[in-house]
Design an enzyme around this catalytic site. Structure first.
Site, PDB file in Angstrom:
ATOM      1  N   HIS A  87       0.843  -1.211   0.000  1.00 23.80           N
ATOM      2  CA  HIS A  87       0.000   0.000   0.000  1.00 23.80           C
ATOM      3  C   HIS A  87       0.874   1.255   0.000  1.00 23.80           C
ATOM      4  O   HIS A  87       0.634   2.202  -0.742  1.00 23.80           O
ATOM      5  CB  HIS A  87      -0.865   0.066   1.269  1.00 23.80           C
ATOM      6  CG  HIS A  87      -1.924  -0.987   1.389  1.00 23.80           C
ATOM      7  ND1 HIS A  87      -2.119  -1.713   2.531  1.00 23.80           N
ATOM      8  CD2 HIS A  87      -2.881  -1.395   0.519  1.00 23.80           C
ATOM      9  CE1 HIS A  87      -3.146  -2.544   2.365  1.00 23.80           C
ATOM     10  NE2 HIS A  87      -3.614  -2.380   1.152  1.00 23.80           N
TER      11      HIS A  87
ATOM     12  N   LYS B 260     -15.433  -8.072   4.761  1.00 32.54           N
ATOM     13  CA  LYS B 260     -14.288  -8.340   5.649  1.00 32.54           C
ATOM     14  C   LYS B 260     -14.576  -7.909   7.083  1.00 32.54           C
ATOM     15  O   LYS B 260     -15.183  -6.860   7.311  1.00 32.54           O
ATOM     16  CB  LYS B 260     -13.041  -7.585   5.155  1.00 32.54           C
ATOM     17  CG  LYS B 260     -12.568  -8.022   3.779  1.00 32.54           C
ATOM     18  CD  LYS B 260     -11.348  -7.215   3.364  1.00 32.54           C
ATOM     19  CE  LYS B 260     -10.890  -7.552   1.945  1.00 32.54           C
ATOM     20  NZ  LYS B 260      -9.887  -6.611   1.452  1.00 32.54           N
TER      21      LYS B 260
ATOM     22  N   ARG C 211      -1.778  -6.114  -8.066  1.00 35.30           N
ATOM     23  CA  ARG C 211      -0.611  -6.928  -7.698  1.00 35.30           C
ATOM     24  C   ARG C 211      -0.318  -8.008  -8.718  1.00 35.30           C
ATOM     25  O   ARG C 211       0.834  -8.328  -8.985  1.00 35.30           O
ATOM     26  CB  ARG C 211      -0.836  -7.574  -6.319  1.00 35.30           C
ATOM     27  CG  ARG C 211      -0.828  -6.572  -5.187  1.00 35.30           C
ATOM     28  CD  ARG C 211      -1.394  -7.165  -3.940  1.00 35.30           C
ATOM     29  NE  ARG C 211      -2.790  -7.535  -4.128  1.00 35.30           N
ATOM     30  CZ  ARG C 211      -3.612  -7.926  -3.159  1.00 35.30           C
ATOM     31  NH1 ARG C 211      -3.166  -8.047  -1.931  1.00 35.30           N
ATOM     32  NH2 ARG C 211      -4.864  -8.219  -3.413  1.00 35.30           N
TER      33      ARG C 211
ATOM     34  N   SER D 200      -3.027  -7.720   3.260  1.00 36.99           N
ATOM     35  CA  SER D 200      -3.239  -7.546   4.698  1.00 36.99           C
ATOM     36  C   SER D 200      -3.725  -8.855   5.315  1.00 36.99           C
ATOM     37  O   SER D 200      -3.307  -9.232   6.411  1.00 36.99           O
ATOM     38  CB  SER D 200      -4.266  -6.442   4.965  1.00 36.99           C
ATOM     39  OG  SER D 200      -3.835  -5.230   4.426  1.00 36.99           O
TER      40      SER D 200
HETATM   41  O1  PNS Z   1      -8.830  -2.897   0.047  1.00 35.23           O
HETATM   42  P1  PNS Z   1     -10.165  -3.437  -0.409  1.00 35.23           P
HETATM   43  O2  PNS Z   1     -10.903  -4.048   0.756  1.00 35.23           O
HETATM   44  O3  PNS Z   1     -10.050  -4.369  -1.576  1.00 35.23           O
HETATM   45  O4  PNS Z   1     -11.011  -2.160  -0.898  1.00 35.23           O
HETATM   46  C1  PNS Z   1     -12.308  -2.300  -1.406  1.00 35.23           C
HETATM   47  C2  PNS Z   1     -13.067  -0.986  -1.251  1.00 35.23           C
HETATM   48  C3  PNS Z   1     -13.164  -0.624   0.216  1.00 35.23           C
HETATM   49  C4  PNS Z   1     -12.355   0.124  -2.008  1.00 35.23           C
HETATM   50  C5  PNS Z   1     -14.501  -1.193  -1.847  1.00 35.23           C
HETATM   51  O5  PNS Z   1     -15.131  -2.252  -1.180  1.00 35.23           O
HETATM   52  C6  PNS Z   1     -15.347   0.074  -1.752  1.00 35.23           C
HETATM   53  O6  PNS Z   1     -15.210   0.971  -2.565  1.00 35.23           O
HETATM   54  N1  PNS Z   1     -16.226   0.132  -0.740  1.00 35.23           N
HETATM   55  C7  PNS Z   1     -17.086   1.263  -0.463  1.00 35.23           C
HETATM   56  C8  PNS Z   1     -18.539   0.996  -0.890  1.00 35.23           C
HETATM   57  C9  PNS Z   1     -18.669   1.125  -2.393  1.00 35.23           C
HETATM   58  O7  PNS Z   1     -18.515   2.187  -2.970  1.00 35.23           O
HETATM   59  N2  PNS Z   1     -18.930  -0.040  -3.032  1.00 35.23           N
HETATM   60  C10 PNS Z   1     -19.045  -0.125  -4.464  1.00 35.23           C
HETATM   61  C11 PNS Z   1     -17.704  -0.485  -5.093  1.00 35.23           C
HETATM   62  S1  PNS Z   1     -17.866  -0.580  -6.858  1.00 35.23           S
END
Ligand code: PNS
Length: 167
Positions: free
Chosen positions: A22, A46, A95, A133
């Site tokens: 990150h 999660k 990644r 993570s």
């Molecule tokens: O690090 P991650 O957990 O892969 O990140 C995913 C994250 C938090 C960026 C995604 O789940 C997100 O944007 N969540 C907020 C809610 C939202 O906007 N959902 C629609 C995503 S298209």
């Protein structure tokens, strides 16, 4: 290096906790945009180890040397937050090929929700391409040494979680 004419970007994720992968993306993206927000979000799929407040503090500590970073935590739709805060670029790290389907699906959904906001992918540094993570927490729970995989501050906080038997 000239910064992109899109000025405000956000690197959003769960950051539970922040890893060296990150941090590498944050450092590189911070050179491309006038302001880079780090958005800590609830991922409904999660169960987090660190509270939002702990994750904010950790990322602030790890990026204290960068002058165009703002760390924020919120829930709800990422795109809505961008619209309300004048953010026009979403930064995501890739990644490996395993990330591509999920990342493209989110990028397309976000584009559908607001076509003026672009997603930009930064390929992770190869030396961090295996880090996540979740895997960090898993190997640490079995006593592995993860010193080179997370920032010093995160290592310290992870060790506290181990002592408290939270991992
Ligand atoms: O690090 P991650 O957990 O892969 O990140 C995913 C994250 C938090 C960026 C995604 O789940 C997100 O944007 N969540 C907020 C809610 C939202 O906007 N959902 C629609 C995503 S298209």
């Amino acid at each position: 290096m000239n910064k992109c004419n899109r000025t405000k970007a956000i690197f959003a994720g769960s950051f539970d906790p922040i890893t060296n992968g990150h941090l590498d993306v944050i450092r590189r993206a911070s050179k491309l945009f006038a302001e880079l927000q780090i958005g800590i979000l609830i991922n409904p799929n999660k169960e987090p180890l660190f509270t939002l407040e702990e994750r904010v503090k950790l990322i602030e500590d790890c990026t204290a040397d960068l002058d165009n970073i703002k760390v924020v935590a919120f829930d709800g739709l990422l795109i809505k937050y961008c619209e309300e805060n004048g953010i026009d670029v979403l930064v995501r790290g890739i990644r490996s090929a395993a990330d591509v389907d999920y990342e493209l699906q989110m990028a397309h959904m976000n584009k559908e929700l607001d076509s003026s906001i672009e997603t930009i992918f930064l390929p992770s540094n190869t030396k961090f391409s295996f880090i996540s993570s979740s895997l960090i927490k898993e190997v640490l729970s079995f006593g592995a040494d993860i010193e080179n995989l997370v920032p010093e501050q995160a290592l310290k906080e992870l060790k506290i979680k181990i002592e408290k038997k939270e991992i």
